[in-house]
Motif scaffolding. Structure first.
Motif, PDB file in Angstrom:
ATOM      1  N   THR A 539       0.846  -1.091  -0.130  1.00  0.00           N
ATOM      2  CA  THR A 539      -0.045  -0.417  -0.317  1.00  0.00           C
ATOM      3  C   THR A 539       0.479   0.833  -0.103  1.00  0.00           C
ATOM      4  O   THR A 539       1.462   0.987   0.873  1.00  0.00           O
ATOM      5  N   VAL A 540      -0.108   2.716  -0.843  1.00  0.00           N
ATOM      6  CA  VAL A 540       0.996   3.690  -0.174  1.00  0.00           C
ATOM      7  C   VAL A 540       0.039   4.657  -0.195  1.00  0.00           C
ATOM      8  O   VAL A 540      -0.907   4.508  -1.147  1.00  0.00           O
ATOM      9  N   THR A 541       0.209   5.220   0.891  1.00  0.00           N
ATOM     10  CA  THR A 541      -0.858   6.463   1.373  1.00  0.00           C
ATOM     11  C   THR A 541      -0.298   8.334   0.262  1.00  0.00           C
ATOM     12  O   THR A 541       0.978   8.571   0.058  1.00  0.00           O
ATOM     13  N   GLN A 542      -1.679   8.886  -0.155  1.00  0.00           N
ATOM     14  CA  GLN A 542      -1.376   9.437  -1.619  1.00  0.00           C
ATOM     15  C   GLN A 542      -1.608  10.519  -0.721  1.00  0.00           C
ATOM     16  O   GLN A 542      -1.735  10.689   0.748  1.00  0.00           O
ATOM     17  N   GLU A 543      -1.210  11.604  -0.695  1.00  0.00           N
ATOM     18  CA  GLU A 543      -1.091  13.051  -0.956  1.00  0.00           C
ATOM     19  C   GLU A 543      -2.373  13.207  -0.258  1.00  0.00           C
ATOM     20  O   GLU A 543      -2.230  14.366   0.326  1.00  0.00           O
ATOM     21  N   ASP A 544      -3.542  12.966  -1.126  1.00  0.00           N
ATOM     22  CA  ASP A 544      -4.848  13.886  -0.360  1.00  0.00           C
ATOM     23  C   ASP A 544      -5.243  13.213   0.218  1.00  0.00           C
ATOM     24  O   ASP A 544      -6.379  13.149   0.681  1.00  0.00           O
ATOM     25  N   SER A 546      -6.180  10.040   0.169  1.00  0.00           N
ATOM     26  CA  SER A 546      -6.215   8.546  -0.420  1.00  0.00           C
ATOM     27  C   SER A 546      -5.390   7.719   0.453  1.00  0.00           C
ATOM     28  O   SER A 546      -4.364   7.609   0.573  1.00  0.00           O
ATOM     29  N   ARG A 548      -3.583   4.343  -1.762  1.00  0.00           N
ATOM     30  CA  ARG A 548      -3.265   3.404  -3.385  1.00  0.00           C
ATOM     31  C   ARG A 548      -2.711   1.829  -2.629  1.00  0.00           C
ATOM     32  O   ARG A 548      -2.188   1.445  -1.847  1.00  0.00           O
ATOM     33  N   ASP A 587      -3.756  -1.700  -9.352  1.00  0.00           N
ATOM     34  CA  ASP A 587      -3.946  -0.947  -9.296  1.00  0.00           C
ATOM     35  C   ASP A 587      -5.401  -0.246  -8.544  1.00  0.00           C
ATOM     36  O   ASP A 587      -5.309   0.482  -9.189  1.00  0.00           O
ATOM     37  N   THR A 589      -6.921   2.671  -5.831  1.00  0.00           N
ATOM     38  CA  THR A 589      -7.085   4.118  -5.123  1.00  0.00           C
ATOM     39  C   THR A 589      -8.236   3.682  -4.553  1.00  0.00           C
ATOM     40  O   THR A 589      -9.655   4.239  -4.991  1.00  0.00           O
TER      41      THR A 589
END
Length: 726
Positions: A539-544, A546, A548, A587, A589
């Motif tokens: 997982t990757v946390t987005q700037e907004d 959300s 991923r 992928d 989100t």
């Protein structure tokens, strides 16, 4: 033609018989019909000679004819009336008798240009001042056209119009615009009053003017500005109650009043002094404008309209000045609040930065709060998911009650429960505290007058409620709420950072394994509907905010997986990245996820796999974490949640040197050489500083063999990096 018109009129005037008189009346009637039915142009086009003279005589503008020497050969009655001369007095006189030298010179220049051929026509309007027989010059417009006799200019015909009223109106509009600009820049109602009284003199031309402003505290109209003439001739103007005198009546009714003669006003107590006529206008809800004159019937409709416009503009300016004053006062109050709590914020931030445990954060915040007036007591409660209560963990200050055993229901109607549910601060004041019962009523008995409950929330995680007590009922206004709410978010953020960071440095961890059979969970829904095995690859946390997700599937149809993802509200984007031999990588989100909630509570996911609608999670928690609280959080939000594994074990921290050593053990000599020379040689720069052929030559191998070693080394680096956890 002019001569013929003049002689015809003169001849008829010398006749006294009734036939001529009857003929004149008939001509006048015909002229009236021509003017009425078709206008001036039609009348001129269809007129007889006698009627043409009548038409010119009926025009309101002055009409004249000049001969080649610049002398009047014809003027109509309007021209005579404008100048104060008779027609006979003007005829034969030079134009310089009534025209200024500049206009005469411009006319002569234009005629000269016609004569020498440099100009083909004269059809021009001049602005000039006509000098009447008596009095001041009159501003006029003079439209002149040349009279031709074949190819020779025989004279000039002109139409003169009095534009003094137009100029007066333009000047009036200009002064009104200047007044409006000044009013819109006035910083206070008092400044507005000064500008309006000045405008009454400059714009309207009346020297007696007063503006009264409404005093809301005493409910009276108090003089705020007078013209100099009022101060000299009518000093100490009275203060009026509402409905008292003309200003009070006008203000109360909102309707203006105009008196041509103030002596007709039935008010035995009124003292008008030299005033004989007066106008009174309300200035919105702010006051009144009084304009007076020592002359009876001094005001015309234009004066009334301009004065009314002044009052309207003054009301708008007062509204704006009042709003700006309120803004200034609000800014001052904010500055006072910020100054008062500046120390609190600085000290609290220092506590949050220096704290290494959650307990230090909680106790430190309570201590800092009670050090700021008017806060007297603060306590922090944590939610107990099992007991469904909010229990006090830390407190500080002059305790009005013992909160050691306080346990508020999470789903109750206390300020703390409402703050947790709504995510916004809640305030309870005065008798509301007594009516709330429990510890709040006891606190009210012991001097607490207001209480604010601040949720400690970070994204979807709630870390508790912070209660702040004050000895004033007005301690928590909207601005105070904003500041303390921001403080609450900072506390929650600090707790989250500590909870999340504990797992990174822990050398002893708790491993939990649990399963979830709930179709509200995305992974359960995917494997239940699309079949196959669904697993999370990271997982990757987005700037907004959300998340991923990288999901792998084995044995699931790609279209079925995408169909399920497209139907989820929480999914904002989804795509298949790669597909091979029944396996695929997606992928995805999402705006919310159980993974994010677990991470916020300090957990590290190790494995997430879903088959046949049942998702299996393996997570690690720091040893000192409350594993029961984390599991209860999952259990309370998802049905059919079962704990299937609980292990405590050592997890030594891997140093940088150990990581490098682990990689080195996995490389062959050629793989390490290929990777090192590529990195140091600039192969990974853009643009590349060296190509594969040069690197292959350096190792004395072919280019395909070199790239085979490089790819193998890269694969091992990424495997060590990404397969070791989330």
């Amino acid at each position: 033609m002019v001569g013929r018109v003049a002689s015809s009129g003169s001849g008829c005037a010398k006749q006294a018989d009734s036939g001529c008189l009857d003929g004149r009346r008939d001509d006048e009637a015909a002229t009236d019909r021509l003017l009425t039915d078709g206008g001036v142009e039609t009348a001129v086009g269809e007129a007889t000679v006698d009627q043409y003279a009548e038409i010119i005589g009926a025009l309101e503008d002055g009409v004249y004819v000049l001969d080649e020497e610049g002398r009047f050969t014809f003027v109509n009655e309007a021209m005579a009336s404008l100048t104060g001369y008779t027609v006979e007095e003007l005829r034969g006189e030079p134009a310089a008798l009534i025209k200024d030298p500049e206009t005469i010179e411009m006319t002569e220049q234009a005629l000269a240009a016609l004569a020498d051929g440099t100009r083909e026509e004269l059809d021009q309007t001049f602005e000039l001042h006509v000098q009447p027989k008596r009095g001041e010059p009159i501003p006029c417009e003079d439209h002149m056209t040349a009279l031709w006799d074949g190819d020779t200019v025989d004279g000039v015909v002109g139409v003169v119009r009095d534009v003094s009223e137009q100029r007066r109106r333009r000047e009036l509009i200009s002064r009104l615009q200047e007044t409006s600009r000044a009013l819109m820049q006035a910083p206070s109602r008092e400044s507005v009053a000064d500008i309006v009284t000045g405008a009454a003199t400059q714009v309207l031309g009346f020297e007696l003017s007063t503006v009264r402003l409404y005093d809301a505290d005493e409910r009276v109209l108090r003089p705020a500005a007078n013209t100099d003439a009022v101060d000299e001739r009518m000093p100490e103007r009275p203060v009026y109650d509402l409905d008292e005198g003309q200003p009070g009546t006008v203000f109360a009714s909102g309707e203006p009043a105009v008196y041509d003669d103030v002596r007709t006003i039935e008010d035995p107590d009124a003292d008008f002094g030299p005033v004989r006529s007066a106008m009174y206008f309300p200035i919105g809800v702010h006051g009144t404008l009084s304009v007076a004159s020592t002359t009876v019937g001094a005001f015309d409709d234009n004066d009334r309209q301009v004065a009314a416009l002044l009052a309207i503009n003054a009301a708008a300016a007062c509204n704006r000045a009042k709003r700006e004053q309120e803004v200034r006062e609000a800014r001052e109050r904010i500055e006072t609040i910020l100054e008062r709590i500046n120390g609190l914020i600085q000290n609290t931030v220092e506590v949050l930065v220096e704290a290494t445990t959650r307990e230090q954060v909680e106790s430190g915040v309570c201590e800092q709060l009670v050090g700021a007036d008017p806060y007297t007591f603060a306590w922090l409660g944590r939610p107990d998911v099992r007991a469904e209560t909010i229990s006090a963990r830390e407190w500080s200050g002059d305790a009005p009650v013992d909160v050691t055993d306080v346990a508020e229901p999470i789903d109750g109607d206390t300020p703390g429960a409402k703050a947790l549910a709504a995510g916004d601060p809640q305030v309870l004041e005065g008798e509301g505290l007594a009516a709330a019962g429990g510890w709040l009523a006891d606190a009210h008995e012991n001097g607490v007058r207001s209480v604010m409950a601040i949720p400690l929330s970070y994204t979807d995680s709630n870390y508790g409620v912070l209660y702040v007590c004050a000895d004033r009922t007005d301690a928590f206004d909207q601005r105070e709420k904003i500041v303390l709410q921001a403080l609450g978010r900072a506390v929650a953020n600090a707790i989250n950072a500590i909870e999340s960071g504990r797992i990174l440095s822990a050398n002893k961890v708790i491993e939990l394994e649990f399963t979830i059979d709930d179709r509200d969970l995305l992974l359960s829904k995917l494997s239940g509907r699309a079949g196959g095995t669904i697993a999370s690859a990271g997982t990757v946390t987005q700037e907004d905010g959300s998340l991923r997700l990288y999901l792998t599937t084995d044995g699931a149809d790609t279209d079925d997986v995408l169909a399920v993802l497209d139907g989820e509200d929480a999914v904002t984007a989804a795509s298949c990245v790669a597909e091979h031999d029944g396996e695929a990588l997606f992928d995805v989100t999402v705006t919310e996820s159980l993974v994010a909630t677990l991470v916020d509570h300090g957990a590290v996911p190790k494995s997430i796999v879903s088959e046949n609608g049942i998702a299996r999670y393996a997570i690690e928690l720091p040893y000192e974490a409350d594993a029961r609280e984390v599991f209860s959080l999952v259990e309370d939000n998802y049905e059919a949640t079962d704990l299937v594994g609980y292990h405590e074990h050592e997890r030594p921290v891997q140093t940088q040197q150990e990581f490098r050593a682990a990689l080195a053990e996995r490389f062959t000599d050629r793989q390490e050489t290929a990777l090192r020379t590529a990195y140091l040689g600039g192969f990974f720069e853009w643009p590349r500083e060296v190509d594969g052929d040069e690197l292959a030559d350096g190792m004395d191998i072919s280019r395909p063999t070199y790239h085979q070693h490089l790819r193998a080394a890269q694969h091992k680096v990424f495997q060590e990096l990404f397969d070791s956890g989330y």
